[in-house]
Design a protein around this motif. Structure first.
Motif, PDB file in Angstrom:
ATOM      1  N   UNK A 120       0.798  -1.510  -0.343  1.00 28.08           N
ATOM      2  CA  UNK A 120      -0.286   0.152  -0.359  1.00 28.08           C
ATOM      3  C   UNK A 120       1.511   1.234   0.153  1.00 28.08           C
ATOM      4  N   UNK A 121       1.786   1.114   0.857  1.00 30.18           N
ATOM      5  CA  UNK A 121       2.978   2.598   0.861  1.00 30.18           C
ATOM      6  C   UNK A 121       3.354   2.218  -0.973  1.00 30.18           C
ATOM      7  N   UNK A 122       3.590   1.288  -1.034  1.00 30.27           N
ATOM      8  CA  UNK A 122       4.735   1.710  -2.676  1.00 30.27           C
ATOM      9  C   UNK A 122       2.587   2.350  -3.488  1.00 30.27           C
ATOM     10  N   UNK A 123       2.021   1.857  -3.502  1.00 31.28           N
ATOM     11  CA  UNK A 123       1.674   1.945  -4.544  1.00 31.28           C
ATOM     12  C   UNK A 123       0.935   3.565  -4.756  1.00 31.28           C
ATOM     13  N   UNK A 124       1.059   3.972  -2.688  1.00 28.87           N
ATOM     14  CA  UNK A 124       0.578   5.651  -2.739  1.00 28.87           C
ATOM     15  C   UNK A 124       1.690   6.752  -3.306  1.00 28.87           C
ATOM     16  N   UNK A 125       3.115   5.883  -2.773  1.00 23.94           N
ATOM     17  CA  UNK A 125       3.772   7.060  -2.390  1.00 23.94           C
ATOM     18  C   UNK A 125       4.987   6.696  -3.094  1.00 23.94           C
ATOM     19  N   UNK A 126       5.349   5.530  -4.062  1.00 26.89           N
ATOM     20  CA  UNK A 126       6.277   5.186  -5.378  1.00 26.89           C
ATOM     21  C   UNK A 126       7.779   4.633  -4.702  1.00 26.89           C
ATOM     22  N   UNK A 127       8.504   4.573  -4.896  1.00 28.93           N
ATOM     23  CA  UNK A 127       9.917   4.401  -4.743  1.00 28.93           C
ATOM     24  C   UNK A 127      10.471   4.661  -5.647  1.00 28.93           C
ATOM     25  N   UNK A 128      12.196   4.930  -5.003  1.00 26.99           N
ATOM     26  CA  UNK A 128      12.910   5.765  -5.349  1.00 26.99           C
ATOM     27  C   UNK A 128      14.343   4.625  -5.139  1.00 26.99           C
ATOM     28  N   UNK A 129      15.574   4.722  -5.525  1.00 32.21           N
ATOM     29  CA  UNK A 129      16.596   4.281  -5.065  1.00 32.21           C
ATOM     30  C   UNK A 129      17.425   5.527  -5.676  1.00 32.21           C
ATOM     31  N   UNK A 130      19.555   4.495  -5.653  1.00 30.02           N
ATOM     32  CA  UNK A 130      20.304   5.336  -5.899  1.00 30.02           C
ATOM     33  C   UNK A 130      21.092   4.435  -7.185  1.00 30.02           C
ATOM     34  N   UNK A 131      21.299   5.536  -8.445  1.00 30.02           N
ATOM     35  CA  UNK A 131      21.975   5.177  -9.405  1.00 30.02           C
ATOM     36  C   UNK A 131      23.354   4.750  -9.456  1.00 30.02           C
ATOM     37  N   UNK A 132      24.115   3.971  -8.871  1.00 25.43           N
ATOM     38  CA  UNK A 132      25.350   3.877  -8.357  1.00 25.43           C
ATOM     39  C   UNK A 132      26.506   3.738  -9.017  1.00 25.43           C
ATOM     40  N   UNK A 133      26.408   3.293 -10.776  1.00 24.46           N
ATOM     41  CA  UNK A 133      27.117   3.364 -11.985  1.00 24.46           C
ATOM     42  C   UNK A 133      27.322   1.935 -11.827  1.00 24.46           C
ATOM     43  N   UNK A 134      27.738   1.390 -12.867  1.00 26.53           N
ATOM     44  CA  UNK A 134      28.209   0.093 -12.843  1.00 26.53           C
ATOM     45  C   UNK A 134      26.484  -1.222 -13.718  1.00 26.53           C
ATOM     46  N   UNK A 135      25.958  -0.376 -14.005  1.00 23.49           N
ATOM     47  CA  UNK A 135      24.647  -0.599 -13.709  1.00 23.49           C
ATOM     48  C   UNK A 135      23.919  -1.214 -12.767  1.00 23.49           C
ATOM     49  N   UNK A 136      24.104  -0.880 -11.822  1.00 27.63           N
ATOM     50  CA  UNK A 136      23.876  -1.321  -9.952  1.00 27.63           C
ATOM     51  C   UNK A 136      22.815   0.056  -9.782  1.00 27.63           C
ATOM     52  N   UNK A 137      21.320  -0.017  -9.265  1.00 30.23           N
ATOM     53  CA  UNK A 137      20.210   0.397  -8.109  1.00 30.23           C
ATOM     54  C   UNK A 137      20.945   0.355  -6.701  1.00 30.23           C
ATOM     55  N   UNK A 138      20.945   0.712  -5.575  1.00 30.75           N
ATOM     56  CA  UNK A 138      21.019   1.178  -4.567  1.00 30.75           C
ATOM     57  C   UNK A 138      19.469   1.560  -3.693  1.00 30.75           C
ATOM     58  N   UNK A 139      19.156   0.943  -3.046  1.00 33.72           N
ATOM     59  CA  UNK A 139      17.439   1.456  -2.601  1.00 33.72           C
ATOM     60  C   UNK A 139      17.749   0.545  -1.201  1.00 33.72           C
ATOM     61  N   UNK A 140      16.614   0.981  -0.282  1.00 33.23           N
ATOM     62  CA  UNK A 140      16.904   0.928   0.981  1.00 33.23           C
ATOM     63  C   UNK A 140      15.251  -0.342   0.793  1.00 33.23           C
ATOM     64  N   UNK A 141      15.359  -1.122   1.084  1.00 27.58           N
ATOM     65  CA  UNK A 141      13.497  -2.093   0.836  1.00 27.58           C
ATOM     66  C   UNK A 141      13.513  -3.121   2.001  1.00 27.58           C
ATOM     67  N   UNK A 142      12.639  -2.777   2.629  1.00 29.17           N
ATOM     68  CA  UNK A 142      12.440  -3.993   3.827  1.00 29.17           C
ATOM     69  C   UNK A 142      12.961  -3.942   4.172  1.00 29.17           C
ATOM     70  N   UNK A 143      13.911  -2.811   5.171  1.00 29.87           N
ATOM     71  CA  UNK A 143      14.630  -2.679   6.149  1.00 29.87           C
ATOM     72  C   UNK A 143      16.356  -2.994   6.116  1.00 29.87           C
TER      73      UNK A 143
END
Length: 181
Positions: A120-143
């Motif tokens: 429900x949070x993702x549906x209401x607020x979306x999701x964001x991560x940070x592009x770290x280079x070399x084809x990798x996205x870092x994200x904070x998910x699930x704590x």
């Protein structure tokens, strides 16, 4: 990557998120998003010193609790000394993410979706991560903070809305300083 693609498509099908053709989601978005040859995003080695420092700051930023992906990204930027931009993932998506070509993706850009259908949070607020280079996205998910291959991140989170990227706070880190140390 083919095994990862198959596992993701199987998981989407099991959740009822794939349309009958299997190529699109029930939300009308592509079920798998490749990074096209010749349109690779920026490599970490080609990043400016400020971009690389942001990667270091992000790596040293503790995970936030569930539903606080934007706060984790904002804290990483704050640790860099670039000020504090606040908002949830959808705010960041709408205000700063306007690019969709993977060749335009640079180290330190935020990568976001306006809707993520896994909570429900993702549906209401979306999701964001940070592009770290070399084809990798870092994200904070699930704590926890985790690295995700770009094609997988775009496919998994692009189920309900188009993934886009840009510079948080319109601070183009790629323009900050020389390309080489």
């Amino acid at each position: 990557m083919e095994n990862v693609r198959k596992r993701l498509l199987d998981a989407l099908a099991a959740r009822g998120l794939l349309a009958d053709d299997g190529e699109m989601t029930t939300y009308g978005e592509p079920a798998w998003r490749e990074v096209p040859a010749g349109a690779e995003p920026q490599a970490l080695m080609d990043a400016t010193p400020v971009q690389r420092r942001l990667v270091e700051c992000a790596r040293g930023t503790a995970p936030m609790r569930e539903g606080l992906c934007a706060a984790w990204v904002e804290r990483a930027f704050s640790r860099l000394g670039m000020g504090y931009v606040s908002g949830d993932a959808r705010d960041l998506y709408e205000r700063f993410c306007h690019l969709t070509g993977t060749g335009d993706l640079m180290v330190g850009m935020i990568v976001a979706v306006g809707r993520a259908p896994y909570s429900a949070d993702g549906w209401d607020h979306g999701h964001v991560g940070l592009y770290m280079g070399d084809g990798v996205v870092a994200e904070c998910a699930g704590g926890r903070v985790r690295d995700v291959p770009l094609a997988l991140w775009l496919s998994a989170y692009g189920v309900a809305s188009e993934p886009r990227w840009g510079w948080i706070g319109a601070m183009a880190l790629a323009d900050a300083g020389p390309q080489k140390d």
